[in-house]
Design an enzyme around this catalytic site. Sequence first.
Site, PDB file in Angstrom:
ATOM      1  CD  GLU A 152      -3.114  -0.843   0.325  1.00 56.96           C
ATOM      2  OE1 GLU A 152      -3.354   0.328  -0.017  1.00 56.96           O
ATOM      3  OE2 GLU A 152      -3.797  -1.802  -0.052  1.00 56.96           O
ATOM      4  CB  CYS A 187      -1.410   7.520   1.175  1.00 49.57           C
ATOM      5  SG  CYS A 187      -3.001   6.895   1.748  1.00 49.57           S
TER       6      CYS A 187
HETATM    7  N1  LIG Z   1      -1.453   3.348   0.408  1.00 48.31           N
HETATM    8  C1  LIG Z   1      -1.723   3.630   1.666  1.00 48.31           C
HETATM    9  O1  LIG Z   1      -2.706   3.166   2.232  1.00 48.31           O
HETATM   10  C2  LIG Z   1      -0.817   4.549   2.438  1.00 48.31           C
HETATM   11  C3  LIG Z   1      -1.253   5.037   3.666  1.00 48.31           C
HETATM   12  C4  LIG Z   1      -0.422   5.875   4.389  1.00 48.31           C
HETATM   13  C5  LIG Z   1       0.805   6.230   3.897  1.00 48.31           C
HETATM   14  N2  LIG Z   1       1.205   5.756   2.697  1.00 48.31           N
HETATM   15  C6  LIG Z   1       2.492   6.170   2.158  1.00 48.31           C
HETATM   16  O2  LIG Z   1       3.483   6.019   3.172  1.00 48.31           O
HETATM   17  C7  LIG Z   1       4.460   7.035   3.056  1.00 48.31           C
HETATM   18  C8  LIG Z   1       4.589   7.780   4.357  1.00 48.31           C
HETATM   19  O3  LIG Z   1       4.689   6.935   5.453  1.00 48.31           O
HETATM   20  P1  LIG Z   1       6.064   6.654   6.194  1.00 48.31           P
HETATM   21  O4  LIG Z   1       6.908   7.880   6.172  1.00 48.31           O
HETATM   22  O5  LIG Z   1       5.743   6.042   7.514  1.00 48.31           O
HETATM   23  O6  LIG Z   1       6.684   5.559   5.213  1.00 48.31           O
HETATM   24  P2  LIG Z   1       8.047   4.756   5.332  1.00 48.31           P
HETATM   25  O7  LIG Z   1       8.149   3.982   4.077  1.00 48.31           O
HETATM   26  O8  LIG Z   1       9.167   5.628   5.723  1.00 48.31           O
HETATM   27  O9  LIG Z   1       7.827   3.759   6.572  1.00 48.31           O
HETATM   28  C9  LIG Z   1       6.830   2.780   6.582  1.00 48.31           C
HETATM   29  C10 LIG Z   1       7.285   1.598   7.419  1.00 48.31           C
HETATM   30  O10 LIG Z   1       8.474   1.055   6.872  1.00 48.31           O
HETATM   31  C11 LIG Z   1       9.462   0.882   7.878  1.00 48.31           C
HETATM   32  N3  LIG Z   1      10.782   1.139   7.302  1.00 48.31           N
HETATM   33  C12 LIG Z   1      11.358   2.358   7.071  1.00 48.31           C
HETATM   34  N4  LIG Z   1      12.587   2.198   6.529  1.00 48.31           N
HETATM   35  C13 LIG Z   1      12.771   0.870   6.398  1.00 48.31           C
HETATM   36  C14 LIG Z   1      13.855   0.057   5.895  1.00 48.31           C
HETATM   37  N5  LIG Z   1      14.965   0.604   5.401  1.00 48.31           N
HETATM   38  N6  LIG Z   1      13.701  -1.264   5.913  1.00 48.31           N
HETATM   39  C15 LIG Z   1      12.578  -1.836   6.395  1.00 48.31           C
HETATM   40  N7  LIG Z   1      11.542  -1.133   6.900  1.00 48.31           N
HETATM   41  C16 LIG Z   1      11.640   0.190   6.899  1.00 48.31           C
HETATM   42  C17 LIG Z   1       9.102   1.905   8.941  1.00 48.31           C
HETATM   43  O11 LIG Z   1       9.587   1.479  10.196  1.00 48.31           O
HETATM   44  C18 LIG Z   1       7.595   1.960   8.882  1.00 48.31           C
HETATM   45  O12 LIG Z   1       7.000   1.002   9.731  1.00 48.31           O
HETATM   46  C19 LIG Z   1       3.978   7.932   1.933  1.00 48.31           C
HETATM   47  O13 LIG Z   1       4.624   7.574   0.747  1.00 48.31           O
HETATM   48  C20 LIG Z   1       2.491   7.624   1.839  1.00 48.31           C
HETATM   49  O14 LIG Z   1       1.924   7.910   0.600  1.00 48.31           O
HETATM   50  C21 LIG Z   1       0.432   4.926   1.968  1.00 48.31           C
END
Ligand SMILES: NC(=O)c1ccc[n+]([C@@H]2O[C@H](COP(=O)([O-])OP(=O)(O)OC[C@H]3O[C@@H](n4cnc5c(N)ncnc54)[C@H](O)[C@@H]3O)[C@@H](O)[C@H]2O)c1
Length: 418
Positions: A152, A187
């Site tokens: 997602e 998002c």
């Molecule tokens: N499609 C949806 O339903 C939806 C909903 C909310 C947010 N988003 C998207 O999420 C993003 C924002 O959220 P965010 O800043 O929390 O995202 P992010 O990708 O930074 O983090 C998401 C998750 O990934 C983990 N993570 C981060 N770096 C990692 C790594 N190197 N290896 C493994 N895991 C890792 C984090 O701990 C967190 O739990 C935006 O792009 C937004 O559009 C999508």
Amino acid sequence: MRRVQVALLRNSIKLALKQLKNWMAPDKAKTSLTTFPASAEIVSEPLGVVLVISAWNYPFLLSIDPVIGAISAGNAVVLKPSELAPASSSLLAKLLEQYLDPSAVRVIEGAVTETTLLLEQKWDKIFYTGSSKIGRIIMMAAAKHLIPVVLELGGKSPVVIDSDTNLKITVKRIIAGKWGCNNGQACISPDYILTTKEYAPKVIDAMKQELEAFYGKNPMESKDMSRIVNSNHFDRLSKILEEKEVSDKIVYGGQKNRDNLKIVPTILLDVPLDSLIMSEEIFGPLLPILTLNNLEECFDVIRSRPKPLAAYLFTQNQKLKERFAMTVSAGGIVVNDIAVHLSLPTLPFGGVGESGMGSYHGKFSFDAFSHKKAVLYKSFIGDAAIRYPPYSRGKLRLLKALVNSNLVEVFKVLLGLS
Ligand SMILES: NC(=O)c1ccc[n+]([C@@H]2O[C@H](COP(=O)([O-])OP(=O)(O)OC[C@H]3O[C@@H](n4cnc5c(N)ncnc54)[C@H](O)[C@@H]3O)[C@@H](O)[C@H]2O)c1
């Protein structure tokens, strides 16, 4: 926002409790001449133990909604909430342990190190919500053990405004969907607006007027404006705003304060298409407006870019609505509103292409965490000799007719007419 998240979650739980028996019931499947006599069905079975990794911006909704689907479908779940919302993460860990069966649901808190260790395990599915950049890391880790994934992700969700619209309502809904939802840190928040050169001045004037009505003359003071989640994201947004040929395109807002992590609603006009602000997901309170000669050119801009999570159109023109829905690809499309499709459990919520794969909400959540098992029941009646050697030309002709479900040909062969 917490209240909205809780309300949406209550609805998800109520729906799952009400519908679970129907969702679980095997679906009858048609059989054919080849398998006659037989009956067939599709049985939903749990995948096993699944990992849910969630994002920070709606920390309860994005963590618990997938967990509802996972448990409904009969799986055990490990949830890894985002470290960027640490208070929510520890509350989730405390409450889920307190209220749910720990042999079925566990919360593991942590950031990159902990998530990397989790990703080394062999899960039956990984359900990830977050950025496309980290989505690639998740998918690569999953590939090692051939783990299926739901991703997602985000992306640049465009809004097209036609001049045949109710501008006041259009602008109010865009403001609520952009700045009213976490100050753009959502998002499916509008990432950029597309409209015609001719109509843009009217859109900008209406935006200014409604923004002032909602957030006052000094939005920095408004209690309804969320801060940016942390200084890293504040600096990222500052960088894309201060880029050459972008900062001089601000037509409204632009003020920011690193001490309290506030950036006011900011509108920019005709920034370059190759600028940072038009290359990456903004995920913040900046809103570029791009102007083109006509709406078909606006649609072309969307089609020429990676497929977004949502695409929006404001118009009263029925033909245009249909053309948009049929020719623009996005995770979801909303005509004349922003983000509200998320609240409809009868619609799948998920991305396509760069904005993700798989979907959930309502029954789609149950399906996302189920294996659809094909089950065929046969008896010992009707054990036709033609399927066994030695194979004659007649047997082969009959087999071919049966596989093609060609009843006429079957009779012809049986009667020696073919
Ligand atoms: N499609 C949806 O339903 C939806 C909903 C909310 C947010 N988003 C998207 O999420 C993003 C924002 O959220 P965010 O800043 O929390 O995202 P992010 O990708 O930074 O983090 C998401 C998750 O990934 C983990 N993570 C981060 N770096 C990692 C790594 N190197 N290896 C493994 N895991 C890792 C984090 O701990 C967190 O739990 C935006 O792009 C937004 O559009 C999508």
